[in-house]
Every structure is written in structure tokens, then in C-alpha cells.
Design an enzyme around this catalytic site. Structure first.
Site, PDB file in Angstrom:
ATOM      1  N   GLU A   1       0.834  -1.211   0.000  1.00 28.20           N
ATOM      2  CA  GLU A   1       0.000   0.000   0.000  1.00 28.20           C
ATOM      3  C   GLU A   1       0.863   1.252   0.000  1.00 28.20           C
ATOM      4  O   GLU A   1       0.649   2.161  -0.795  1.00 28.20           O
ATOM      5  CB  GLU A   1      -0.912  -0.010   1.228  1.00 28.20           C
ATOM      6  CG  GLU A   1      -1.824   1.199   1.328  1.00 28.20           C
ATOM      7  CD  GLU A   1      -2.844   1.237   0.203  1.00 28.20           C
ATOM      8  OE1 GLU A   1      -3.705   0.353   0.159  1.00 28.20           O
ATOM      9  OE2 GLU A   1      -2.778   2.144  -0.642  1.00 28.20           O
ATOM     10  N   ASP A  57       1.006   4.034  -2.980  1.00 27.30           N
ATOM     11  CA  ASP A  57       0.602   5.420  -2.736  1.00 27.30           C
ATOM     12  C   ASP A  57       1.728   6.396  -3.063  1.00 27.30           C
ATOM     13  O   ASP A  57       1.497   7.456  -3.646  1.00 27.30           O
ATOM     14  CB  ASP A  57       0.176   5.597  -1.261  1.00 27.30           C
ATOM     15  CG  ASP A  57      -1.041   4.763  -0.914  1.00 27.30           C
ATOM     16  OD1 ASP A  57      -1.641   4.163  -1.824  1.00 27.30           O
ATOM     17  OD2 ASP A  57      -1.397   4.695   0.282  1.00 27.30           O
ATOM     18  N   SER A 106      -7.481   1.780  -3.733  1.00 24.21           N
ATOM     19  CA  SER A 106      -6.170   2.227  -3.259  1.00 24.21           C
ATOM     20  C   SER A 106      -5.324   2.818  -4.377  1.00 24.21           C
ATOM     21  O   SER A 106      -4.419   3.599  -4.119  1.00 24.21           O
ATOM     22  CB  SER A 106      -5.386   1.048  -2.685  1.00 24.21           C
ATOM     23  OG  SER A 106      -5.769   0.782  -1.382  1.00 24.21           O
ATOM     24  N   ASP A 116     -18.082  11.173 -17.642  1.00 21.95           N
ATOM     25  CA  ASP A 116     -19.175  10.432 -17.008  1.00 21.95           C
ATOM     26  C   ASP A 116     -19.022   8.944 -17.340  1.00 21.95           C
ATOM     27  O   ASP A 116     -18.883   8.582 -18.508  1.00 21.95           O
ATOM     28  CB  ASP A 116     -20.508  10.972 -17.536  1.00 21.95           C
ATOM     29  CG  ASP A 116     -21.695  10.502 -16.714  1.00 21.95           C
ATOM     30  OD1 ASP A 116     -21.482   9.757 -15.734  1.00 21.95           O
ATOM     31  OD2 ASP A 116     -22.825  10.894 -17.067  1.00 21.95           O
ATOM     32  N   ILE A 117     -19.018   8.107 -16.309  1.00 24.26           N
ATOM     33  CA  ILE A 117     -18.901   6.655 -16.521  1.00 24.26           C
ATOM     34  C   ILE A 117     -20.299   6.058 -16.380  1.00 24.26           C
ATOM     35  O   ILE A 117     -20.954   6.248 -15.347  1.00 24.26           O
ATOM     36  CB  ILE A 117     -17.934   6.011 -15.506  1.00 24.26           C
ATOM     37  CG1 ILE A 117     -16.595   6.762 -15.478  1.00 24.26           C
ATOM     38  CG2 ILE A 117     -17.733   4.523 -15.809  1.00 24.26           C
ATOM     39  CD1 ILE A 117     -15.847   6.815 -16.790  1.00 24.26           C
ATOM     40  N   GLY A 171     -24.641  10.703 -15.240  1.00 27.58           N
ATOM     41  CA  GLY A 171     -24.669  11.561 -14.054  1.00 27.58           C
ATOM     42  C   GLY A 171     -24.029  10.839 -12.885  1.00 27.58           C
ATOM     43  O   GLY A 171     -23.356   9.813 -13.054  1.00 27.58           O
ATOM     44  N   ASP A 179     -23.395   8.426  -9.784  1.00 25.40           N
ATOM     45  CA  ASP A 179     -23.878   7.109  -9.355  1.00 25.40           C
ATOM     46  C   ASP A 179     -22.996   6.606  -8.223  1.00 25.40           C
ATOM     47  O   ASP A 179     -21.836   7.015  -8.095  1.00 25.40           O
ATOM     48  CB  ASP A 179     -23.888   6.122 -10.535  1.00 25.40           C
ATOM     49  CG  ASP A 179     -22.531   5.984 -11.194  1.00 25.40           C
ATOM     50  OD1 ASP A 179     -21.611   5.438 -10.545  1.00 25.40           O
ATOM     51  OD2 ASP A 179     -22.352   6.435 -12.349  1.00 25.40           O
TER      52      ASP A 179
END
Ligand SMILES: *[C@@H]1O[C@H](CO)[C@@H](O)[C@H](O)[C@H]1NC(C)=O
Ligand SMILES: *[C@@H]1O[C@H](CO)[C@@H](O)[C@H](O)[C@H]1NC(C)=O
Length: 559
Positions: free
Chosen positions: A279, A283, A477, A519-520, A538, A540
């Protein structure tokens, strides 16, 4: 650690002595039963020492919220006029009445407490179990976490003296159980071996993100524009791995570019390759490696906190709030299920993120990797929202996949909080979604809750180096540090143009920022034996408002 008003006042108060405690106790917090996955082992030994924390009620949170919205809403005359440390502290510091009431009680109870937050609204002290049970009419007992065998001393309810009502916010840890599997890196799978040829359809690299989201590769210019990456549970960021990553994927930059480390709670950042954390490396590699030239700070939180849990979140935010200048972006890829925490604790932490936002920090968290089942839960009847994504004063980041045609990643946690109502900036977006959703998943989620995530980025098959090995990982992540880099590069341009950094993003994202996002509209986040929520045009609760486009965002912020 912090010098505070409450500490000074301890010695100044004249005390009303001789009033018997416990005569008029009021139930303060309770939970319905032992949470799933824990068993009662028996009473805690009376002499066992408990490290307790108490929070005092903050004085003027409503006004802080009004100011946060005022400085974060693009149409407001005060947009970008973030508050100073002193201004924020004046709004939230407990009232003199609260400080006096709590200090009198501490003195009467013969407790030595020390402040652990900049405004003195959190205190910590140690007491034996016997005394904790007396003080709070509690039943501190030993509970075993079935899966890990780890123990925790908790109570299912506690009371406080009537005279502390309205002054004492909460006692911790009391009814909040540790999530021994929680506050862990949000990954949907362990690192896989990277393929030989890294094209963007088999592994995501900084170059793929730069192309897809039009992220500039040129070097940022503003040394004050700090991006903070938080790390917990002995997740260490390795400098050699970062160098390998930059060598391989950013040959256009100085591969010795590195980050600074701050440690709290006994944290450290050892550099042995065997200590490199998936992690932490992910990052750091996707902040230093994407936010070209932005100063990155790794905040490593150690194990001086109990149960590696939410105390780490508390100590992190108090540490950052204690700084005279806050980072402009803070990204965290840890979280846990909302239902494991007491409402008071969730509220208290959420208000701390509000303080950071008011000071100008964009607070980003990964939304979780269990779809609608939340952060880690396996079985569930109702959907499980994650914390802190349900908090309306931070930005929750979900995940997408596929470069050619971006679609929701099926693990991307999203849904609606049971603790926090939908904030005004979001109500229109939520109503529009719920109308399109119809009766799907009816009864499994809270229609009045704050919806999350707010935004998303790619989160599948990210190429990283760990312990010298190249591999790929999936998870929200991956998404939170990616967004953190994009926001940091926008802030760099804003600061260079003499403007304020973006700060709390949501009022912008849900208004003038929305059209700067892709927009996905396909994919969903299954869980709890359902197909989860479908992505739609829009906002979600899988991909939020969509994924960022740097060029469009530049225009949206007025550059
Ligand atoms: C590369 O970065 C390192 C570390 O910041 C610095 O010491 C070195 O001078 C840099 N090299 C070049 C060529 O800029
Ligand atoms: C639903 O959310 C609201 C906040 O919007 C909260 O007050 C309420 O308790 C929640 N309901 C349940 C059943 O958790």
C-alpha cells in the site's frame, strides 16, 4: 504534546468538592449487541489498565460547516478564502463551560488527563478496568475476535454523569469495536506478476494515466504545495522501489526524486526491502510518479495506538491540524465499515475532516473494495457503507477499469451512509440517480444518506515496484493517490497564478466541476448477493460523478 487552553484551565478552576459521583448517571452510548465476528470471553481483570480517550463537545460546528461551504462553493464571494488555524480552533474549541465541567469531573475522579488534540477537545488517560466501570456505569469485558483470536476490552454501553451531558461527546474505546481486519490497505487482490510488455491494456503506468486524463508531465513549480500520503499498520514506503519505479516509468524525470517522512505514534519508515509495503509503495509511487515535482510527505503512523484502528485516523488528523500550514491534499487508502463505529466517533472524526477542509486541504479517501458489501465484509443482507466515505466533508474516490472504454471496477465500494444525511451539494445528484434506479435494491440501503463515492479514477492493474519486484495491484487504493496527484497539479497551477488551492472539493465537483469529468455509465458494484448499484449517466454510487480530465478541470477552475 499540544499546549492548550484546557490544560491551563485545569489549575485555575475552583472546585465544587464532595459531590458524590455516579448518583445521576445518564446512558450515553450503547450498541445492540456484540458485533458479528466477536465473542464474549469474560469479564476484564479489575486491575487491567485501560487507555481511554474522551472528547469534549465542540462549540460551534454549525458555524464551521457554514464557513466550510462558503469558502468551498465556487459561486460564493468567499470561495478560496480558507480559514487560518486560529480561526478554525476558535470555532471548534470546547466552551469554557464544557472545559470546566469536564475538568471538575476529572479532578473529582482523581484522573490525570492530557490533551491530545490542538484545541484540547480530546484528552487521554489511563485507569484500571474497575475504575472505568465505576466512572461510566460500564461493563468493560474481554471480547475475542473469532477470526484472528485477538482480544479487545470493550463495553456494550456506558453512561456519563448528568452534569457532563452536552459537554462530554464520547468515550473511546468503549462501544466501538476494533476492526482487526480493518484500517488495512484497500486492495481487491494481492500483487500479481507484471506482464513482459506493459501496454496500457495490460498494466496501468503513469504514462497511461497521463494520456487518458491529460495529466501534464511537466514539473510543478510551487514548493509550498504539499501532498500528504498517510500510512498505517507498518506499511513502509521504500525509496529504492520508488527509484526503480521512476527509472522505469518516468525516464523523463530525475529518478532520485523522493519524499519526506513524518512519523507519529511511534511510526517509522525502515528501508529494508523486506519491509516495503504494497500500500505505502503504491501510494508513494503514484503520487511522486504522477504529481511531477509536487513535494510529497509520507505520514507514517505507528503502533502506539491500540488495536491499530481508528485512533490512528484521529491522531493523523490532529497532527495535521496542529501544523500552522496544512498540506493542500491528503490521501488515505485505508478505511473500515461504518457500522463498526459509534455514531459519535464517526461524527467526531468527520468534523475533524471538516476542519481540515476549512483550512484548505482536499481530504481524499479510497471508497473501499467490497462493492456494496463495504470494506471487507463477506456476508451481508443490507448494503454496508464504508467510513469515512459516508462523511460529507471529504472526497471519496472509487475505481474504474479499461482504458479504451472506461467502466466501473466491480469492486468499487459505493452506496449511502446510515450515519450522515445527504449534504445539500449532493441532493439533486442523488435524487436524479434514485429516480433512474427505481425499485432496484429497495430496502437494502438508506435513501436519505450521503452518497459515495464522489469521483473515481482507474484502479485496476497498476504497475508498482515492491521489494525490487515489478507487479500489478487492483483497488480503490490505486485511485485515491491518482486523484491526489491530479488535484495537486491543479493546485500548483492555481498557486502559480496567485489563486487559492482547491480545498474541500465536493461543492466544486457537484457544480462547475461536473462537466470537467468523464461520465462513466457502465458497470456496477455487486455484493450482498445482489448486482449492486449500476453506473448511470450523471452521479452514481459506483463511480461518483466520473473520472477527471485535467484540461477540462483547468478551465473549470478558471485557468
Ligand atoms: C535529482 O534529485 C536529487 C534529490 O532531490 C538531487 O540531489 C539531484 O541533484 C537531482 N539531480 C539533478 C540532475 O537535478
Ligand atoms: C438513514 O440515514 C439517516 C441519515 O440520513 C439516519 O438518520 C438514519 O438513522 C438512517 N437509517 C438507518 C436505518 O440507519
Amino acid at each position: 504534546m499540544f499546549t492548550t487552553r484546557s490544560l491551563l484551565l485545569v489549575s485555575l478552576i475552583a472546585l465544587a468538592l464532595g459531590k458524590p459521583m455516579g448518583s445521576n448517571m445518564k446512558l450515553h452510548e450503547s450498541r445492540e449487541g456484540i458485533p458479528d465476528g466477536f465473542s464474549l470471553r469474560g469479564p476484564a481483570l479489575p486491575d487491567r489498565t485501560l487507555k481511554l480517550r474522551i472528547a469534549l463537545v465542540q462549540s460551534n460546528v454549525a458555524e464551521l460547516e457554514r464557513k466550510l461551504m462558503d469558502v468551498s462553493t465556487p459561486s460564493s464571494a468567499n470561495y478560496g478564502k480558507h480559514l487560518s488555524k486560529v480561526e478554525v480552533e476558535q470555532l471548534v474549541a470546547p466552551t469554557h463551560d464544557s472545559v470546566d465541567a469536564v475538568n471538575a469531573w476529572l479532578k473529582e475522579s482523581d484522573i490525570n488527563a492530557r490533551p491530545i488534540s490542538p484545541t484540547g477537545d480530546w484528552l487521554s488517560f489511563e485507569v484500571p478496568v474497575r475504575k472505568a466501570n465505576e466512572l461510566f456505569d460500564a461493563d468493560f469485558s474481554v471480547y475475542t475476535h473469532d477470526e484472528t483470536g485477538k482480544e479487545a476490552v470493550r463495553t456494550l454501553s456506558y453512561s456519563i454523569p448528568a452534569e457532563l451531558q452536552g459537554h462530554l461527546d464520547l468515550v473511546h474505546p468503549a462501544i466501538t469495536f476494533p476492526n482487526f481486519k480493518g484500517l488495512r490497505p484497500i486492495f481487491s487482490s494481492q500483487m500479481k506478476t507484471a506482464p513482459q510488455t506493459l501496454t496500457c491494456d495490460v498494466a496501468i503506468t503513469p504514462a497511461c494515466l497521463q494520456t487518458l486524463y491529460h495529466i501534464p508531465s511537466s514539473k510543478a513549480s510551487q514548493p509550498s504545495n504539499r501532498l500528504a500520503v498517510t500510512g498505517y499498520i507498518q506499511q513502509y514506503a521504500n525509496e529504492d522501489d520508488l527509484e526503480s519505479f521512476l527509472d522505469e516509468f518516468r525516464p523523463d524525470t530525475n529518478s532520485s526524486t523522493t519524499f519526506t517522512t513524518s512519523t507519529i505514534d511511534g511510526g517509522s519508515n525502515p528501508q529494508d526491502p523486506g519491509e516495503a509495503g504494497l500500500e505505502a509503495n503504491l501510494d508513494i509511487q503514484y503520487t511522486v510518479g504522477v504529481a511531477t515535482g509536487v513535494p510529497v510527505e509520507f505520514v507514517s503512523v505507528g503502533d502506539d495506538v491500540q488495536d491499530g484502528g481508528l485512533e490512528g485516523f484521529l491522531d493523523t488528523v490532529h497532527y495535521v491540524l496542529s501544523e500552522s500550514t496544512v498540506p493542500n491534499v491528503m490521501t488515505t487508502s485505508y478505511g473500515q465499515n461504518e457500522n463498526t463505529m459509534s455514531r459519535n466517533l464517526a461524527n467526531n472524526l468527520c468534523n475533524a475532516y471538516m476542519q481540515l477542509g476549512a483550512r484548505g486541504t482536499s481530504v481524499l479517501f479510497a471508497s473501499g473494495d467490497g462493492g456494496v458489501a463495504g470494506s471487507q465484509s463477506a456476508s451481508c443482507r443490507n448494503f454496508v457503507p464504508t467510513f469515512p466515505s459516508g462523511c460529507p466533508y471529504m472526497t471519496s474516490v472509487g475505481a474504474t477499469e479499461s482504458i479504451v472504454s472506461e467502466t466501473a471496477a466491480d469492486f468499487s465500494s459505493g452506496g449511502f451512509s446510515n450515519y450522515f444525511a445527504a449534504p445539500s451539494y449532493q441532493t439533486t445528484a442523488i435524487s436524479a440517480y434514485l429516480e433512474k434506479l427505481g425499485n432496484t435494491n429497495s430496502g437494502k440501503f438508506n435513501r436519505t444518506g450521503r452518497g459515495f463515492p464522489d469521483i473515481s479514477t482507474q484502479g485496476v492493474r497498476f504497475a508498482i515496484f515492491v521489494g525490487g519486484q515489478l507487479g500489478t495491484v487492483d483497488g480503490t487504493s490505486c485511485s485515491s493517490p491518482t486523484l491526489a496527484s491530479i488535484i495537486s497539479l491543479l493546485n500548483d497551477r492555481l498557486i502559480a497564478a496567485g489563486k487559492s488551492p482547491l480545498g474541500f472539493l465536493n461543492p466544486f465537483l457537484y457544480s462547475t466541476g461536473a462537466s470537467a469529468l468523464n461520465d462513466i455509465t457502465s458497470g456496477s458494484n455487486p455484493g450482498c448477493n445482489t448486482n449492486g448499484f449500476p453506473a448511470k449517466a450523471g452521479w452514481d454510487p459506483v463511480t461518483g460523478l466520473g473520472t477527471p480530465d485535467f484540461n477540462k478541470l483547468l478551465k473549470a477552475v478558471g485557468l
